[in-house]
Enzyme design. Structure first.
Site, mmCIF file in Angstrom:
data_model
loop_
_atom_site.group_PDB
_atom_site.id
_atom_site.type_symbol
_atom_site.label_atom_id
_atom_site.label_comp_id
_atom_site.label_asym_id
_atom_site.label_seq_id
_atom_site.Cartn_x
_atom_site.Cartn_y
_atom_site.Cartn_z
ATOM 1 C CG ASP A 27 42.572 53.320 41.327
ATOM 2 O OD1 ASP A 27 42.427 52.149 42.023
ATOM 3 O OD2 ASP A 27 41.573 54.243 41.738
ATOM 4 C CB THR A 41 40.763 46.635 39.151
ATOM 5 O OG1 THR A 41 39.921 46.633 39.749
ATOM 6 C CG2 THR A 41 40.775 47.836 38.028
ATOM 7 C CG ASP A 72 36.572 47.664 40.906
ATOM 8 O OD1 ASP A 72 36.095 46.373 40.956
ATOM 9 O OD2 ASP A 72 36.765 48.464 41.752
ATOM 10 N N GLY A 106 32.218 46.290 42.172
ATOM 11 C CA GLY A 106 32.984 47.571 41.655
ATOM 12 C C GLY A 106 32.612 48.697 42.539
ATOM 13 N NE ARG A 107 37.977 50.302 46.031
ATOM 14 C CZ ARG A 107 38.366 49.604 47.093
ATOM 15 N NH1 ARG A 107 37.825 49.561 48.182
ATOM 16 N NH2 ARG A 107 39.166 48.492 46.951
ATOM 17 C CE1 TYR A 131 35.649 40.282 48.329
ATOM 18 C CE2 TYR A 131 33.326 40.050 48.791
ATOM 19 C CZ TYR A 131 34.553 40.607 49.002
ATOM 20 O OH TYR A 131 34.675 41.718 49.691
ATOM 21 N NE ARG A 138 38.067 39.636 44.866
ATOM 22 C CZ ARG A 138 38.408 40.375 46.017
ATOM 23 N NH1 ARG A 138 38.428 41.751 45.941
ATOM 24 N NH2 ARG A 138 38.835 39.968 47.226
HETATM 25 P P1 FBP Z 1 41.056 46.256 42.970
HETATM 26 O O1 FBP Z 1 40.664 47.616 42.768
HETATM 27 O O2 FBP Z 1 42.142 45.932 44.226
HETATM 28 O O3 FBP Z 1 41.487 45.300 41.928
HETATM 29 O O4 FBP Z 1 39.785 45.505 43.975
HETATM 30 C C1 FBP Z 1 38.549 45.524 43.322
HETATM 31 C C2 FBP Z 1 37.355 45.111 44.264
HETATM 32 O O5 FBP Z 1 37.138 43.729 43.997
HETATM 33 C C3 FBP Z 1 36.306 45.783 44.169
HETATM 34 O O6 FBP Z 1 35.181 45.419 43.140
HETATM 35 C C4 FBP Z 1 35.658 45.651 45.595
HETATM 36 O O7 FBP Z 1 34.784 46.824 46.129
HETATM 37 C C5 FBP Z 1 36.946 45.281 46.638
HETATM 38 O O8 FBP Z 1 37.806 44.934 45.725
HETATM 39 C C6 FBP Z 1 36.610 44.415 47.444
HETATM 40 O O9 FBP Z 1 37.689 44.368 48.469
HETATM 41 P P2 FBP Z 1 37.971 43.518 49.556
HETATM 42 O O10 FBP Z 1 38.768 42.313 48.895
HETATM 43 O O11 FBP Z 1 39.025 44.181 50.561
HETATM 44 O O12 FBP Z 1 37.009 43.025 50.186
#
Ligand code: FBP
Length: 700
Positions: A200, A226, A228, A280-281, A567, A570
Site C-alpha cells: 500500500d 504483499t 499480507d 500480517g502487519r 520470513y 514470504r
Molecule cells: P510488505 O507490506 O512490505 O509486503 O511487508 C509485509 C511484511 O512481511 C509484514 O507481514 C511484516 O509485518 C513486515 O513485512 C515485516 O517487516 P520487516 O521485513 O521490516 O521485518
C-alpha cells in the site's frame, strides 16, 4: 598412508554422487525454472490496447484531488488483445523503450515472475526494449544503482521465490530532494517508465511519482505485492477489481503447511499447545486463510475483536446506573480469557494439547495497545520534529525512553492542557512486561508504521493465558477429563469398585464419556477430604495408588511451544497460482506502459475463475487514496483492506470455529493443505478466502 587417504577423498569428491549432492541446482530447481506459466487469453494476441471505462466509480478524497491533479481523473483500463492494429498504434506499441523496475517493501513470492512477464512482453514487442532493475529498493532509484536485466538473469530466476535478483528495501522516495534525484536517474537511463512493485505504501509512492513525473513524460505503474493480502480493490458498488495481492497465496500455504505439521505433532505427543504467530502487519487475512487451510483449534482474527462488547461489564454498569466505556472493544486480558475458555473446554474432554494461531497484527485491534501505539507514535514524531536528534538515537536504551515518558507524565500534572501522556498512561505502561514496553517503543519503519513483527505478541498473550489458567486451576474449573473407560479399568485392576469411588471424585460420573473431577478437588489434600467425606477413606488410610494415579491425570499441565511464521513463508518459492498471477501481471504492466498509462496499478480481475476468464486491467491509484495518520501527521495513502467480518470467508470460518476447536471426544478436524508446487494441478489452485468471498461479491 596419508597420501592414499587424500587420493581417496579426491576420488569421492569427484564422484557423480557427491557432485550431484553438492550441486546448487537440483532437479526441483531446474523444473521450476523451466515452468512456463499459462497466459491470460488476451496475451495470445501480439498487440494490446486499453479500453478506458467509467463503469467503475470511486468516492474521491478532496485531498487526493488537490495533490494528484494529473492522475485523479484516471479510469479503470481493460487490456484488450488485437491481432492487427493500425500503423499508428503499431508504431506506438512497438516503439523502443527503456523501463525501470524496483521492488519495494518486504519480499513476496512471485516478484521474479513480474520481472519475467514484463521482460518477455517487452522483448516480444521490440527486442530492442531494455529493462533495468533498481538495486535494494527505492534507494536504488534515488542513487541510480541499477543493473540491466538480461535474458540469462531472467531465466535464472523464473518461478523462484524471494526478491534475490535485485533485492528490495523499505526506503521511500518521500522528499523533494529524493524525487529530484529519482527524476535525474530516470533521465540518465533514458527511462520511459518506472514500475514499482510494492504494498500500500509503495503504491502510494507510485501515485506521487506518477504525478511528479507527469510533465517529464515518465510513466509510473504500480504492482500489488504483499503477502499480507491487504491490497484489495473494489469500486463503490463493491465490484472486485483486485481481489488479492500477489504472494499472499504462497505465504498462507507455506504457513498452513507448517502449521498442519504442528497439528500432527500436537495430536501425537498430546502435551503441547503450539502457539503460532502468523505474519500480517495489521490485517488478519493470512491467519484467516491459514484457519481455512489447516483448521487449527483456535484462530484469532484481529478484525473480529473490534466490535466486541463485554455484556457482563455492561450489565454490571447498568445495575450501578453508570456507563462503562471499557466494556466496548477487546482488551488483552479479555482476549487471553477467550483463549483460556477454549483450552479449558478441550481439557474437559481430555485434550491437553492443541494449536492456536495468533495474527501478528492482533495488537492493532486491542483497545489499550492501540491507544499506546497512537500516543507513542505522536510522542516520537513530536520529539523528532522539535529536536535535532532522532528519538531512538537520543534514547537508545529502554531506561532512557521510560525516563522521557516519565517527564511527560510529570508535565501533564503541571500543565492540565498537556494530555498526550498522563499519570494513568504511565501507570498502565509500567504494568507491562519489559520486553513488551521495549516492543511498543521500537523504531517505526520508514513509512512510519509500527513494526508488529518486532513484538512477541504471542508471548504477551500467552503470559496472561498462563496466569489465568492457574487461577482457573485453583478455582477447580480447569481440569483434564479422564475417560470413564480408563477410570473403570484402572480401578478394577486395583481391586477397587469404580461405582463407589466415581461419584465421590467426579461431578459427572455416570453421565459423560469424560469424567471431570469435582471442583473442590484441587490438591491431594482436597481429594482425600472428599474421599473421607464419602466414607471411602479413614483419616489414617493412605489414598489408594490407583486413585492417586487417576487424580494426577485430572491435573492439566499447560505447556506451550511458540512459533513465528513470517520470513520463511514470504521467501518461499511461489505456488502455481502466484507463478501464473505474477507472470501475467508483468505482461499487464507492459501493456499499460505501451499504451501510455501512468498512475495505474496493474491487476487481474476474475482470479477466482479459470485462467481463461482472467482479465488484465489497470486500476487508477489516486482515487483509492485517503487521509491516514502517519508519523503523527495526516498523510494521503492507499487504504489497507482489512478482513471484512461480514465476508463469506469469515462467515464460513465462524460457522466452523466450534467444530475446529474440537472440544468434544473424538478426533480433531485438522486438515492437510499439502506442499507447494508449481507444475502440477493441485486441488487448491487459489486462496480459499478468494474463492469463498467470490460467492458473495456483486456481479458486474
Ligand atoms: P510488505 O507490506 O512490505 O509486503 O511487508 C509485509 C511484511 O512481511 C509484514 O507481514 C511484516 O509485518 C513486515 O513485512 C515485516 O517487516 P520487516 O521485513 O521490516 O521485518
Amino acid at each position: 598412508m596419508a597420501e592414499r587417504a587424500a587420493d581417496d577423498l579426491q576420488a569421492i569428491l569427484q564422484s557423480a554422487t557427491v557432485r550431484k549432492a553438492v550441486d546448487d541446482v537440483n532437479r526441483e530447481l531446474a523444473e521450476r525454472r523451466a515452468f512456463q506459466p499459462p497466459l491470460c487469453s488476451v496475451f495470445a494476441h501480439p498487440y494490446h490496447v486499453l479500453d478506458d471505462t467509467d463503469a467503475y466509480r470511486f468516492t474521491v478524497d478532496r485531498e487526493a484531488e488537490r495533490q494528484l491533479p494529473h492522475i485523479i481523473g484516471n479510469n479503470v483500463q481493460i487490456v484488450r488483445g488485437r491481432s492487427r492494429v493500425g500503423k499508428e498504434v503499431q508504431e506506438r506499441y512497438t516503439r523502443r523503450r527503456n523501463i525501470g523496475i524496483v521492488f519495494s517493501g518486504g519480499p513476496a513470492p512471485g516478484g521474479h515472475n513480474v520481472i519475467a512477464g514484463l521482460f518477455d512482453a517487452a522483448k516480444r514487442a521490440n527486442p530492442g526494449n531494455r529493462l533495468f532493475g533498481f538495486l535494494v529498493g527505492p534507494e536504488g532509484v534515488v542513487e541510480n544503482e541499477a543493473v540491466e536485466i538480461t535474458q540469462d538473469l531472467v531465466d535464472d530466476y523464473r518461478n523462484l521465490g524471494g526478491f534475490t535478483m535485485i533485492k528490495t528495501g523499505r526506503s521511500k522516495i518521500d522528499s523533494k530532494q529524493k524525487i529530484e534525484l529519482s527524476r535525474k536517474t530516470c533521465r540518465e537511463l533514458g527511462l520511459d517508465a518506472l514500475v514499482i512493485v510494492g504494498g500500500d505504501d509503495s503504491n502510494t509512492n507510485a501515485a506521487f511519482l506518477a504525478e511528479e513525473m507527469f510533465a517529464d513524460g515518465i510513466q509510473v505503474i504500480g504492482v500489488p505485492k504483499t503477502i499480507d493480502g491487504d491490497i484489495q480493490v473494489r469500486d463503490d458498488q463493491g465490484h472486485v477489481l483486485c481481489a488479492v495481492s500477489f504472494g499472499f497465496h504462497t505465504a498462507a500455504r507455506a504457513f498452513a503447511n507448517s502449521i498442519a505439521g504442528l497439528c500432527n505433532d500436537a495430536s501425537s505427543d498430546i502435551k503441547y499447545y503450539h502457539v503460532c504467530k502468523v505474519m500480517g502487519r495489521v490485517a488478519s487475512h493470512l491467519a484467516l486463510e491459514v484457519a481455512l487451510q489447516a483448521h487449527p483449534n483456535m484462530t484469532i482474527i484481529g478484525e473480529d475483536l473490534v466490535d466486541y462488547v463485554d455484556e457482563e461489564r455492561l450489565e454490571k454498569a447498568r445495575r450501578e446506573n453508570t456507563t462503562d466505556y471499557t466494556a466496548y472493544g477487546m482488551t488483552l486480558r479479555h482476549l487471553s480469557r477467550l483463549i483460556c475458555d477454549g483450552i479449558v473446554q478441550r481439557a474437559s474432554v481430555g485434550k491437553n494439547y492443541g494449536v492456536v494461531v495468533i495474527p501478528e497484527g492482533v495488537l492493532e485491534f486491542i483497545n489499550e495497545v492501540e491507544v499506546f501505539i497512537m500516543k507513542l507514535n505522536t510522542i516520537i514524531a513530536d520529539y523528532n520534529r522539535t529536536h535535532d536528534r532522532d528519538f531512538h538515537s537520543a534514547f537508545p536504551l529502554l531506561e532512557g525512553k521510560l525516563e522521557y515518558l516519565h517527564r511527560l507524565a510529570q508535565r501533564s500534572r503541571e500543565d492540565s492542557a498537556f494530555k498526550l501522556w498522563n499519570t494513568r498512561d504511565e501507570d498502565l505502561f509500567n504494568d507491562l512486561p519489559e520486553f513488551f514496553q521495549e516492543g511498543l517503543l521500537t523504531e517505526r519503519d520508514s513509512h512510519g508504521n509500527f513494526q508488529f513483527s518486532q513484538i512477541h505478541t504471542e508471548r504477551v498473550l500467552m503470559g496472561l493465558v498462563h496466569d489465568y489458567l492457574n487461577i482457573l486451576k485453583e478455582k477447580g474449573i480447569y481440569k483434564l477429563g479422564v475417560s470413564a473407560r480408563y477410570f473403570r479399568k484402572t480401578l478394577k485392576a486395583a481391586g477397587l469398585d469404580p461405582e463407589r469411588f466415581g461419584p465421590a471424585i467426579f461431578s459427572n460420573y455416570g453421565s459423560d464419556e469424560y469424567l471431570l473431577a469435582k471442583s473442590l478437588i484441587i490438591s491431594a489434600k482436597t481429594l482425600r477430604q472428599e474421599l473421607e467425606k464419602a466414607g471411602l477413606l479413614e483419616s489414617h488410610d493412605k489414598v489408594p495408588d490407583a486413585i492417586e494415579k487417576i487424580y494426577k491425570k485430572t491435573v492439566p499441565s499447560f505447556k506451550t511451544q511458540e512459533h513465528f511464521y513470517g520470513y520463511d513463508g514470504r521467501g518461499n518459492d511461489p505456488t502455481r497460482f502466484d507463478c501464473i498471477y505474477t507472470y501475467n501481471l508483468g505482461m499487464t504492466v507492459f501493456c499499460l506502459i505501451a499504451n501510455g498509462a501512468t498512475g495505474q496499478m496493474a491487476a487481474i480481475r476474475n482470479l477466482e475463475h479459470d485462467f481463461a476468464k482472467w482479465e488484465p486491467i489497470g486500476i487508477p491509484i489516486a482515487p483509492l487514496m485517503h487521509l491516514e495518520e502517519r508519523k503523527g501527521k495526516l498523510a494521503l495513502v492507499l487504504e489497507k483492506a482489512l478482513v471484512d467480518t461480514r465476508s463469506v470467508a469469515m462467515q464460513v470460518f465462524k460457522a466452523h470455529k466450534e467444530k475446529w476447536l474440537a472440544a468434544t471426544s473424538g478426533q480433531d478436524h485438522f486438515r492437510r493443505p499439502g506442499p507447494i508446487c508449481c507444475d502440477a494441478q493441485s486441488e487448491e489452485q487459489r486462496p480459499l478466502t478468494l474463492e469463498l468471498n467470490a460467492l458473495g461479491a456483486p456481479k458486474p
